[in-house]
Design a protein around this motif. Structure first.
Motif, PDB file in Angstrom:
ATOM      1  N   SER A  84      46.630   2.753   3.241  1.00 10.42           N
ATOM      2  CA  SER A  84      46.781   4.387   2.561  1.00 10.42           C
ATOM      3  C   SER A  84      45.717   5.086   2.941  1.00 10.42           C
ATOM      4  O   SER A  84      45.756   6.166   2.569  1.00 10.42           O
ATOM      5  N   SER A  85      44.507   4.469   3.466  1.00 10.89           N
ATOM      6  CA  SER A  85      43.618   5.388   3.992  1.00 10.89           C
ATOM      7  C   SER A  85      42.929   5.052   5.480  1.00 10.89           C
ATOM      8  O   SER A  85      43.330   4.097   5.871  1.00 10.89           O
ATOM      9  N   MET A  86      42.066   5.955   5.928  1.00 10.99           N
ATOM     10  CA  MET A  86      41.581   5.292   7.353  1.00 10.99           C
ATOM     11  C   MET A  86      40.255   4.788   7.167  1.00 10.99           C
ATOM     12  O   MET A  86      39.570   4.787   6.060  1.00 10.99           O
ATOM     13  N   VAL A  87      39.895   4.405   8.169  1.00 11.94           N
ATOM     14  CA  VAL A  87      38.410   3.545   8.128  1.00 11.94           C
ATOM     15  C   VAL A  87      37.445   4.243   9.362  1.00 11.94           C
ATOM     16  O   VAL A  87      36.620   4.581   9.142  1.00 11.94           O
ATOM     17  N   GLU A  88      38.299   4.197  10.275  1.00 16.88           N
ATOM     18  CA  GLU A  88      37.465   4.857  11.608  1.00 16.88           C
ATOM     19  C   GLU A  88      37.872   6.361  11.936  1.00 16.88           C
ATOM     20  O   GLU A  88      37.631   6.454  13.361  1.00 16.88           O
ATOM     21  N   ARG A 106      29.380  10.986   1.598  1.00 11.95           N
ATOM     22  CA  ARG A 106      29.730  10.690   2.767  1.00 11.95           C
ATOM     23  C   ARG A 106      31.624  11.004   3.003  1.00 11.95           C
ATOM     24  O   ARG A 106      31.852  11.402   4.141  1.00 11.95           O
ATOM     25  N   ILE A 107      32.171  10.262   2.112  1.00  8.71           N
ATOM     26  CA  ILE A 107      33.618  10.509   2.043  1.00  8.71           C
ATOM     27  C   ILE A 107      34.025  11.989   2.030  1.00  8.71           C
ATOM     28  O   ILE A 107      34.607  12.543   2.707  1.00  8.71           O
ATOM     29  N   ARG A 108      33.157  12.744   1.188  1.00  9.14           N
ATOM     30  CA  ARG A 108      33.716  14.148   1.074  1.00  9.14           C
ATOM     31  C   ARG A 108      33.131  14.901   2.347  1.00  9.14           C
ATOM     32  O   ARG A 108      33.908  15.674   2.659  1.00  9.14           O
ATOM     33  N   GLU A 109      32.096  14.525   2.898  1.00 14.98           N
ATOM     34  CA  GLU A 109      31.752  15.250   4.152  1.00 14.98           C
ATOM     35  C   GLU A 109      32.578  15.029   5.195  1.00 14.98           C
ATOM     36  O   GLU A 109      32.680  16.000   6.138  1.00 14.98           O
ATOM     37  N   ILE A 110      33.413  13.919   5.373  1.00  9.59           N
ATOM     38  CA  ILE A 110      34.436  13.903   6.319  1.00  9.59           C
ATOM     39  C   ILE A 110      35.540  14.407   6.035  1.00  9.59           C
ATOM     40  O   ILE A 110      36.664  14.224   6.790  1.00  9.59           O
ATOM     41  N   GLY A 111      35.689  14.996   4.855  1.00 11.01           N
ATOM     42  CA  GLY A 111      37.105  15.678   4.383  1.00 11.01           C
ATOM     43  C   GLY A 111      38.048  14.975   3.903  1.00 11.01           C
ATOM     44  O   GLY A 111      39.242  15.290   3.917  1.00 11.01           O
ATOM     45  N   GLU A 112      37.561  13.722   3.579  1.00  6.58           N
ATOM     46  CA  GLU A 112      38.543  12.745   3.027  1.00  6.58           C
ATOM     47  C   GLU A 112      38.491  12.994   1.510  1.00  6.58           C
ATOM     48  O   GLU A 112      37.656  13.376   0.834  1.00  6.58           O
ATOM     49  N   SER A 113      39.840  12.497   0.812  1.00  8.10           N
ATOM     50  CA  SER A 113      39.850  12.738  -0.659  1.00  8.10           C
ATOM     51  C   SER A 113      39.208  11.440  -1.287  1.00  8.10           C
ATOM     52  O   SER A 113      39.718  10.292  -0.945  1.00  8.10           O
TER      53      SER A 113
END
Ligand code: NSS
Length: 433
Positions: A163-167, A373-380
């Motif tokens: 349900s989400s990305m890693v790379e 860091r998760i916020r910085e890459i624009g992920e929820s």
């Protein structure tokens, strides 16, 4: 009468001067009129068989004459030593049954263009070189499994639908998951991180998917990813584990696959002498080295195939590049407290220009830092709630890495292109056969 395998005969397990019964495919046919030579291939090797006019009964002789390349046969006959035959044995045909005929085999010619071979990959896999690659591939996996067992790792089975990305979102394959969105996994890492809290040291071998548009010699869209995750390991122990693993795999393949290596003109010593410690270089040194070689790179740029090639073209041992800038690496990597702005990570580059085969790192354990860091890459952050739980309930230092199996095989056998290291390669242009 039971069937025998070519390997058992050639290895001397079965003595000469006896009747044998083989089944397989016509690898090569030589029609010398009164002599019909058939090189018969089974899953284990190739055996010379021959029908002789006046000796072999006429019906069997006629069938031998008719049997075309890649038809499937059952052959019964008498085995004898024959110095001139490959492997030193020959079967004088007495009975022959054509199980499946094969007319106008598409790959009968000696040489073909790569695209034609790839279109016929399902047939090309029967050729001697491709068979060697498949065997070495099995040897690599076998050695990895033995290594991890010796090191007390548990093999686990993470999901391929996620349900989400890693790379990074750029290379995600999206799939329709009923009325929701899902993705094909890019790496099992996050799941392995969850599993170390249960088993401490885990590893897996599973496909990873990358929607890489780059058409290079070393990118697939589906590849086999060998990943490990280790509770309580710091970056240094993680690096040591990687060099031990790669050495172990190379040594085992060097010892046990000499015939296959010979097919590729590779001296087994090339693999048997791979030993820790590997060389190391910090990212900033690598940038300077590239600049000295005339590359237009600056601190903060990521390396591609060309840069990695330049870094490794002249070296004989694998090379770790460490301490990449935090901005160009994945969100889960831990910042190096002694070198802020860089992360506790490594890429392992293979020598002779082959480049990256492993990406590894110590993982960030701080809950707040990860959220940032998760916020910085624009992920929820919501999507990573389960992953963040791992930092809330008994968080520990840990590290891990991922190795691309096909890239390792490519280097071991000096293959020109990654597509030959996997039976049915997937690239942006190819999903057939
Ligand atoms: O993106 S990686 O560098 N790292 C990871 O996926 C981490 N999450 C692994 C981990 O720590 N558990 O990919 C790891 C390796 C890389 O060094 C290559 O050898 C291979 O995976 N890789 C590929 N092989 C073939 N084709 C493609 N497109 C590809 N991408 C990565």
């Amino acid at each position: 009468m039971p069937f025998q395998h070519v390997k058992d005969i050639l290895s001397g397990k079965l003595n000469g001067n006896r009747r044998v019964k083989l089944r397989g495919w016509v690898y090569l046919k030589r029609d010398l009129g009164d002599l019909q030579f058939i090189l018969l291939r089974d899953g284990t090797g190739v055996m010379q068989t021959v029908a002789r006019k006046g000796v072999t009964n006429p019906e069997a002789f006629e069938k031998a004459r008719k049997a075309a390349q890649e038809s499937s046969l059952i052959i019964e006959g008498s085995l004898k030593k024959e110095k001139r035959a490959p492997g030193g044995f020959e079967v004088l045909i007495e009975k022959i049954e054509i199980v499946g005929s094969s007319d106008n085999y598409p790959l009968a010619k000696k040489s073909h263009g790569v695209e034609f071979l790839m279109d016929n990959r399902h047939l090309w896999l029967r050729s001697p070189k491709q068979r060697c690659i498949l065997r070495v591939r099995e040897g690599v996996v076998d050695a990895a499994r033995e290594f991890f067992r010796r090191e007390d790792f548990v093999e686990v089975h993470p999901p391929m639908l996620t349900s989400s990305m890693v790379e990074g979102g750029a290379t995600l394959f999206q799939v329709k998951y009923f009325d929701r969105k899902a993705y094909l996994t890019q790496s099992s890492q996050l799941y392995l991180e969850a599993l170390i809290f249960s088993l401490e040291k885990v590893w897996c071998l599973a496909p990873s998917f990358r929607a890489e548009k780059s058409r290079t010699r070393r990118h697939l869209t589906e590849y086999w990813h060998l990943e490990a995750e280790e509770a309580w390991y710091g970056n240094e122990e993680n690096i040591k584990l990687q060099e031990k693993l790669v050495s172990f795999i190379c040594n085992k393949v060097g010892e046990n696959y000499q015939e296959e290596l010979e097919t590729f003109n590779i001296d087994p010593k090339r693999l048997c002498t791979v030993k820790p410690p590997f060389k190391r270089m910090r990212y900033e040194e690598a940038v300077s080295k590239l600049q000295r070689k005339g590359f237009n790179v600056k601190y903060g740029d990521d390396f591609g195939s060309r840069e990695e090639r330049a870094l490794t073209i002249d070296i004989k041992k694998p090379l770790f590049v460490t301490n990449y800038p935090i901005e160009i690496k994945a969100f889960y990597m831990k910042e190096d407290p002694d070198n802020p702005g860089t992360v506790l990570c490594n890429d392992l580059l293979l020598p002779e220009g082959y480049g990256e085969v492993i990406g590894g790192s110590e993982r960030e354990t701080g809950y707040e830092k990860l959220v940032k860091r998760i916020r910085e890459i624009g992920e929820s952050v919501e999507n990573y709630k389960w992953y963040l739980d791992l930092r809330k309930y008994g968080s520990i230092p840990h590290s891990g890495f991922g190795l691309g199996i096909e890239r390792l095989i490519m280097w071991m056998l000096k293959l020109q292109h990654i597509r030959e290291a996997i039976p049915f390669p997937r690239t942006p242009d190819r999903i057939y056969p």
